[in-house]
Write an enzyme that holds these catalytic residues in place. Structure first.
Site, PDB file in Angstrom:
ATOM      1  N   THR A 105     -90.570   7.536  40.233  1.00  0.00           N
ATOM      2  CA  THR A 105     -89.449   6.924  40.938  1.00  0.00           C
ATOM      3  C   THR A 105     -88.925   5.725  40.144  1.00  0.00           C
ATOM      4  O   THR A 105     -87.775   5.339  40.313  1.00  0.00           O
ATOM      5  CB  THR A 105     -89.856   6.463  42.352  1.00  0.00           C
ATOM      6  OG1 THR A 105     -91.132   5.830  42.274  1.00  0.00           O
ATOM      7  CG2 THR A 105     -89.929   7.634  43.292  1.00  0.00           C
TER       8      THR A 105
ATOM      9  N   LYS B 143     -95.941   0.957  34.926  1.00  0.00           N
ATOM     10  CA  LYS B 143     -96.408   1.883  35.963  1.00  0.00           C
ATOM     11  C   LYS B 143     -97.927   1.819  35.925  1.00  0.00           C
ATOM     12  O   LYS B 143     -98.498   1.185  35.032  1.00  0.00           O
ATOM     13  CB  LYS B 143     -95.912   3.305  35.704  1.00  0.00           C
ATOM     14  CG  LYS B 143     -96.075   3.790  34.251  1.00  0.00           C
ATOM     15  CD  LYS B 143     -95.536   5.194  34.057  1.00  0.00           C
ATOM     16  CE  LYS B 143     -94.054   5.238  33.706  1.00  0.00           C
ATOM     17  NZ  LYS B 143     -93.261   6.159  34.484  1.00  0.00           N
ATOM     18  N   ARG B 144     -98.606   2.462  36.887  1.00  0.00           N
ATOM     19  CA  ARG B 144    -100.062   2.489  36.813  1.00  0.00           C
ATOM     20  C   ARG B 144    -100.500   3.032  35.450  1.00  0.00           C
ATOM     21  O   ARG B 144     -99.843   3.890  34.871  1.00  0.00           O
ATOM     22  CB  ARG B 144    -100.619   3.360  37.939  1.00  0.00           C
ATOM     23  CG  ARG B 144    -100.509   2.722  39.304  1.00  0.00           C
ATOM     24  CD  ARG B 144    -101.319   1.433  39.364  1.00  0.00           C
ATOM     25  NE  ARG B 144    -102.734   1.700  39.365  1.00  0.00           N
ATOM     26  CZ  ARG B 144    -103.546   1.547  40.421  1.00  0.00           C
ATOM     27  NH1 ARG B 144    -103.066   1.109  41.566  1.00  0.00           N
ATOM     28  NH2 ARG B 144    -104.825   1.805  40.324  1.00  0.00           N
TER      29      ARG B 144
ATOM     30  N   LYS C 126     -85.114   3.912  39.169  1.00  0.00           N
ATOM     31  CA  LYS C 126     -84.801   2.476  39.248  1.00  0.00           C
ATOM     32  C   LYS C 126     -84.207   1.983  37.930  1.00  0.00           C
ATOM     33  O   LYS C 126     -83.246   1.203  37.920  1.00  0.00           O
ATOM     34  CB  LYS C 126     -86.063   1.673  39.588  1.00  0.00           C
ATOM     35  CG  LYS C 126     -86.586   1.972  40.985  1.00  0.00           C
ATOM     36  CD  LYS C 126     -87.997   1.421  41.229  1.00  0.00           C
ATOM     37  CE  LYS C 126     -88.607   2.108  42.448  1.00  0.00           C
ATOM     38  NZ  LYS C 126     -90.063   1.911  42.558  1.00  0.00           N
TER      39      LYS C 126
ATOM     40  N   HIS D 200     -97.864  15.055  46.720  1.00  0.00           N
ATOM     41  CA  HIS D 200     -97.384  14.181  45.642  1.00  0.00           C
ATOM     42  C   HIS D 200     -98.069  14.427  44.309  1.00  0.00           C
ATOM     43  O   HIS D 200     -97.867  13.647  43.373  1.00  0.00           O
ATOM     44  CB  HIS D 200     -97.604  12.713  46.002  1.00  0.00           C
ATOM     45  CG  HIS D 200     -96.825  12.242  47.182  1.00  0.00           C
ATOM     46  ND1 HIS D 200     -95.586  11.655  47.078  1.00  0.00           N
ATOM     47  CD2 HIS D 200     -97.110  12.288  48.500  1.00  0.00           C
ATOM     48  CE1 HIS D 200     -95.145  11.343  48.284  1.00  0.00           C
ATOM     49  NE2 HIS D 200     -96.047  11.716  49.167  1.00  0.00           N
TER      50      HIS D 200
ATOM     51  N   LYS E 140     -99.988   9.582  32.184  1.00  0.00           N
ATOM     52  CA  LYS E 140     -98.712   8.894  31.974  1.00  0.00           C
ATOM     53  C   LYS E 140     -98.528   8.501  30.507  1.00  0.00           C
ATOM     54  O   LYS E 140     -97.462   8.087  30.085  1.00  0.00           O
ATOM     55  CB  LYS E 140     -98.613   7.667  32.875  1.00  0.00           C
ATOM     56  CG  LYS E 140     -98.582   7.996  34.373  1.00  0.00           C
ATOM     57  CD  LYS E 140     -98.561   6.730  35.223  1.00  0.00           C
ATOM     58  CE  LYS E 140     -98.749   6.977  36.707  1.00  0.00           C
ATOM     59  NZ  LYS E 140     -97.525   7.421  37.387  1.00  0.00           N
TER      60      LYS E 140
HETATM   61  C1  AZC Z   1     -97.207   9.762  43.105  1.00  0.00           C
HETATM   62  C2  AZC Z   1     -96.825  10.622  41.940  1.00  0.00           C
HETATM   63  O1  AZC Z   1     -97.772  10.470  40.913  1.00  0.00           O
HETATM   64  C3  AZC Z   1     -95.439  10.219  41.442  1.00  0.00           C
HETATM   65  O2  AZC Z   1     -95.006  11.089  40.434  1.00  0.00           O
HETATM   66  C4  AZC Z   1     -94.449  10.254  42.594  1.00  0.00           C
HETATM   67  O3  AZC Z   1     -93.210   9.750  42.186  1.00  0.00           O
HETATM   68  C5  AZC Z   1     -94.963   9.417  43.753  1.00  0.00           C
HETATM   69  O4  AZC Z   1     -96.245   9.877  44.152  1.00  0.00           O
HETATM   70  C6  AZC Z   1     -94.054   9.492  44.962  1.00  0.00           C
HETATM   71  O5  AZC Z   1     -93.828  10.797  45.338  1.00  0.00           O
HETATM   72  N1  AZC Z   1     -98.511  10.157  43.633  1.00  0.00           N
HETATM   73  C7  AZC Z   1     -99.380   9.235  44.041  1.00  0.00           C
HETATM   74  O6  AZC Z   1     -99.116   8.051  43.956  1.00  0.00           O
HETATM   75  N2  AZC Z   1    -100.601   9.594  44.587  1.00  0.00           N
HETATM   76  C8  AZC Z   1    -101.076  10.817  44.881  1.00  0.00           C
HETATM   77  C9  AZC Z   1    -102.367  10.937  45.559  1.00  0.00           C
HETATM   78  O7  AZC Z   1    -100.440  11.783  44.592  1.00  0.00           O
END
Ligand code: AZC
Length: 872
Positions: free
Chosen positions: A714, A597-598, A718, A395, A603
């Protein structure tokens, strides 16, 4: 199926078998019996919370019937099972989702005839809403009582939650395995503009959505030593691991209902408990108090979710969590497999295990240990089974998020597993060496053990690749990037086919039907699908396209958006102590610009707030050089910039960004001169249930990460699914969103990922040249305009752009960001019909991003698993 009940007794069981409620009246009967019997309350002291609990218990009763049947069916059919291992499941609330998913499929003739039953199409929610109303409660208030199950940080955890929904909806025999944290992600308070974290003790009230399986207890060992007494000195022979500390993993199950199917899958979360074993050494030393304390420590393993997103800290307790969860889950999976009495070689035909990031990679090692040490399989035979069973989803490409464990810490906690990892690595490197004799550096680059100082480290991502048969990224750009950057050497070693892409998706049940009932209604009316079948086949939405320019339809579409904006304005008012920030009278002409988002430098919330400051300064400049407020409004029409998101508690820069947003809001929101044309709102404690209100209200949302850093995103999906337009960089799933909805319907800007390295290089070796616009913004921040009592408060933020290499390339993208924002204003305010057309076309073409599509891809290309359909 085996049963313990003698044949002649089964008639009685059948006669008294439990039944589901199917009408509003039957629901009310259940509800009241739960108020009286389960809650030991009555008509006289049933408040909203009790109503929520009684409703949940009643709905749960229906689910449990299907849940049991699903498990029996899946066992009887004996088809391949999927296990999704994720350290995070960011589920949010369960009740509304369960009610929506209860809707069973209907024949067209049912629709409209018998309105108030569960089989009457599009009415499961209406039916229960009315029934609750008749009992004297407001449905929405009842739903509000439920605490979020916030067992995740952000995208990765919410993805897992969407996936279990789609796996059940697609009738896949699939379980999720995770941890039952007692504290979910912290609650965020904003005090004087600063983030303050408070614990989220979400299990304060009984949780109706879990069943404690106290009979399912798995002992888990830590520490200790490896005993080779029996096996002699030969490597690869089975050995005994004598654990030094033992705790119990107890299973808690949550039902996961599919939509319009009676399939109800299982999410099994493990909780740590002390063993009741007797510790002789403690007893002999007479230290009773100490031995109780040590027992209590067991529970700390599943006490708290680590609150980092895209960042790994390497703490021992985290490794303990990972092993505890992997060992318990694997034990459970192996136990179930052994009941089938199949030979071990059939394990990968019967079982697929998906690793959600590297967090569950220890499961690879644990399975090898079980097969070699306990089941006495030959090493290579075992390893073949292991690698055919596992697949790994990556991810992120960001270095700071890639897990590495120092071998000292690792070997103390899991001595046998460390040996196994060394052996895995040895065989892997031997094979690489044979194939690539000329490439001398290759072995060091791909070794699972990194020769780092001060200590060697285990590279978990490499272990996950070596232990899996497929590795996937989560959006096309990201899947390409992992092949050319962090996993480049592995593509050479294994060939390109081991690496694949499965673009993320989201469940339309929660993110359209549940979050945006008004839009869902308009859609089903418009495309004449009152039974909501489009939620299962999102390509049906393309039928909306022909209404994109229809004025009456546009106006209905706009009304839905206005309704949702008012709903969000109400929430913001409530969170602001009852004081309005957003002007209600002008809401139709106010652009809601949202970034939730976080909080993370990559970001780039900092770029967003710099843009807001630039806008504000430009407005003030116009005024001071004699322009009228109308002229200002012409250039900078009404807008609210809305932010939300948590920072990791130890992430200094992210916390400073939060403070800056709040400080800027304090100044702008109070400035009478600009006549409410611009507002800045920070919504505290962003979570799933708030997202359900925020996302449907957006006109525009921001997905503006530095190109190449956001694996997928994601929330972008949404927002589009809810008719919001996007301003974004060419990053993650924005690329495919553009392809699906058309480039006319998205506002893209900024540098491309292929230029990022060069731009960063330039910043490092030549001092950063700021564009005039950004320079102005940074100077004003540094002047203390937003922090008069402490002018240097935001120095770290401004310095990072000016002097520290601007790693996230804010200076390179700022002007094109600002220009694109001005374009957004023009379309929104000057050509509403064009705006609405874009919005409608976006929704019409968003179907690809359903997580149902995504799960089908996993099933077909990675798991080789088939649905197990309920008999109709
Ligand atoms: C996240 C990604 O930052 C995000 O872009 C993606 O949509 C999401 O995973 C689902 O695939 N990654 C994380 O939250 N954490 C890590 C450790 O990658």
């Amino acid at each position: 199926i085996d049963t313990m009940i003698p044949l002649q007794s089964r008639e009685i069981w059948n006669k008294h078998r439990v039944k589901k409620f199917n009408t509003g009246d039957e629901f009310q009967e259940k509800f009241i019996s739960h108020v009286e019997w389960t809650l030991a309350r009555s008509l006289y002291n049933c408040d909203d919370l009790a109503a929520y609990q009684a409703t949940s218990e009643s709905v749960r009763d229906n689910l449990v019937i299907d849940w049991n049947k699903t498990q029996q069916r899946q066992t009887a059919r004996d088809s391949k099972r999927v296990y999704y291992l994720s350290l995070e499941f960011l589920m949010g609330r369960a009740l509304d989702n369960a009610i929506i998913n209860m809707q069973t499929d209907t024949s067209e003739k049912d629709v409209g005839e018998t309105k108030e039953t569960l089989t009457s199409g599009n009415t499961s929610r209406e039916m229960i809403k009315n029934a609750i109303g008749q009992l004297g409660f407001n449905f929405e208030d009842v739903l509000e009582q439920e605490p979020d199950a916030a067992l995740g940080n952000g995208g990765l955890g919410r993805l897992a939650a969407c996936f279990v929904d789609s796996m059940a909806t697609g009738d896949y025999p699939a379980w999720g395995y995770g941890l039952r944290y007692q504290y979910g992600i912290f609650a965020q308070k904003i005090i004087n503009g600063y983030q303050v974290e408070t614990p989220d003790y979400w299990l304060n009230f009984a949780n109706p959505w879990e069943v404690e399986r106290s009979e399912i207890q798995v002992p888990i060992n830590f520490y200790g030593y490896v005993d080779r007494a029996q096996s002699g000195s030969s490597t690869l022979a089975p050995v005994d691991w004598i654990g030094g500390e033992r705790v119990l993993a107890v299973a808690y199950d949550m039902p996961i209902p599919g939509f319009k199917t009676s399939t109800v899958n299982n999410l099994r979360l493990w909780s740590a408990k002390p063993t009741t074993e007797f510790d002789f050494s403690k007893f002999n030393s007479g230290d009773y108090k100490n031995s109780v304390e040590q027992q209590q420590r067991a529970e700390s393993i599943t006490a708290v979710l680590y609150p980092n997103d895209n960042f790994e800290q390497g703490k021992e307790l985290r490794l303990k969590q990972q092993y505890f969860w992997c060992a318990a889950s694997l034990h459970d999976i192996v136990r179930r497999f052994k009941k089938s009495r199949r030979p071990w070689s059939e394990f990968p035909d019967q079982i697929a295990i998906q690793l959600n990031d590297t967090h569950p990679t220890l499961a690879v090692v644990e399975l090898q240990r079980v097969l070699v040490d306990l089941e006495k399989l030959d090493w290579h035979e075992a390893w073949d089974i292991v690698t055919k069973t596992f697949a790994y989803t990556n991810h992120t490409v960001m270095q700071e998020a890639l897990e590495k464990w120092p071998i000292g810490l690792f070997g103390r906690l899991l001595p046998r597993h460390l040996e196994i990892i060394f052996d895995i690595n040895w065989f892997f490197l031997k094979a690489v060496e044979e194939k690539f004799q000329h490439d001398v550096d290759l072995l060091g680059r791909v070794s699972i053990i990194e020769e780092a100082s001060p200590e060697r480290q285990i590279r978990m991502a490499f272990l996950a690749i070596v232990g899996s048969h497929k590795v996937n990224g989560v959006a096309e750009l990201h899947s390409d990037l992992i092949k050319t950057t962090i996993f480049q050497d592995f593509v050479k070693i294994y060939g390109p086919n081991k690496f694949t892409n499965v673009t993320n998706g989201i469940t339309p049940r929660r993110w359209l039907k549940q979050a945006n009932p008004k839009l869902a209604q308009l859609i089903s009316d418009t495309i004449d699908d009152r039974a909501d079948n489009y939620l299962l086949d999102m390509s049906k939405l393309t039928a909306l396209a022909k209404f994109a320019e229809d004025e009456t339809f546009q106006s209905k579409w706009n009304d839905v958006k206005q309704f949702n904006k008012l709903r969000l304005a109400d929430l913001i008012k409530k969170l602001n102590g009852g004081v309005d920030i957003i002007e209600r009278d002008h809401i139709r002409n106010t652009l809601f610009d949202i970034q939730v988002k976080r909080i993370h430098e990559y970001k780039r919330q900092q770029m967003n707030i710099f843009g807001v400051i630039y806008r504000y300064l430009s407005m003030k400049e116009m005024l001071s050089s004699g322009s009228s407020i109308e002229e200002v409004a012409e250039k900078y029409p009404r807008k609210v910039s809305i932010f939300g998101g948590k920072s990791a508690p130890g992430y200094y820069m992210a916390k400073l960004i939060i403070k800056l947003i709040n400080s800027v809001g304090d100044v702008i929101n109070k400035d009478d001169e600009i006549k409410d044309l611009l507002k800045v709102v920070f919504i505290p404690d962003y979570n799933v249930s708030k997202a359900e209100i925020i996302i449907p209200a957006s006109d525009l949302s921001e997905h503006i990460s530095t190109a190449g850093t956001e694996a997928s995103g994601t929330s972008n999906m949404k927002f589009v699914m809810n008719g919001g337009l996007i301003i974004g960089t060419v990053d993650g799933a924005n690329v495919e969103i553009t392809r699906e909805i058309g480039e006319d319907n998205i506002f893209l800007f900024g540098n491309l990922s292929e230029n990022v390295d060069e731009l960063r290089f330039n910043h490092q070796y030549h001092s950063t040249k700021l564009p005039e616009s950004l320079n102005k913004v940074l100077n004003v921040i540094e002047s203390g305009a937003f922090s008069p009592e402490n002018p240097s408060e935001f120095k770290a933020l401004t310095d990072s752009v000016k002097y520290h290499g601007d790693y996230y390339l804010v200076s390179d993208d700022f002007d094109s960001y600002v220009a694109t924002q001005e374009l957004v204003d023009q379309v929104y305010h000057k050509d509403k019909a064009a705006w609405l057309k874009k919005s409608i076309l976006s929704v019409a073409n968003v179907g690809f991003f359903s997580s149902d599509r995504c799960i089908e891809e996993y099933a077909d290309t990675i798991w080789n698993a088939e649905p197990v359909k309920p008999e109709t």
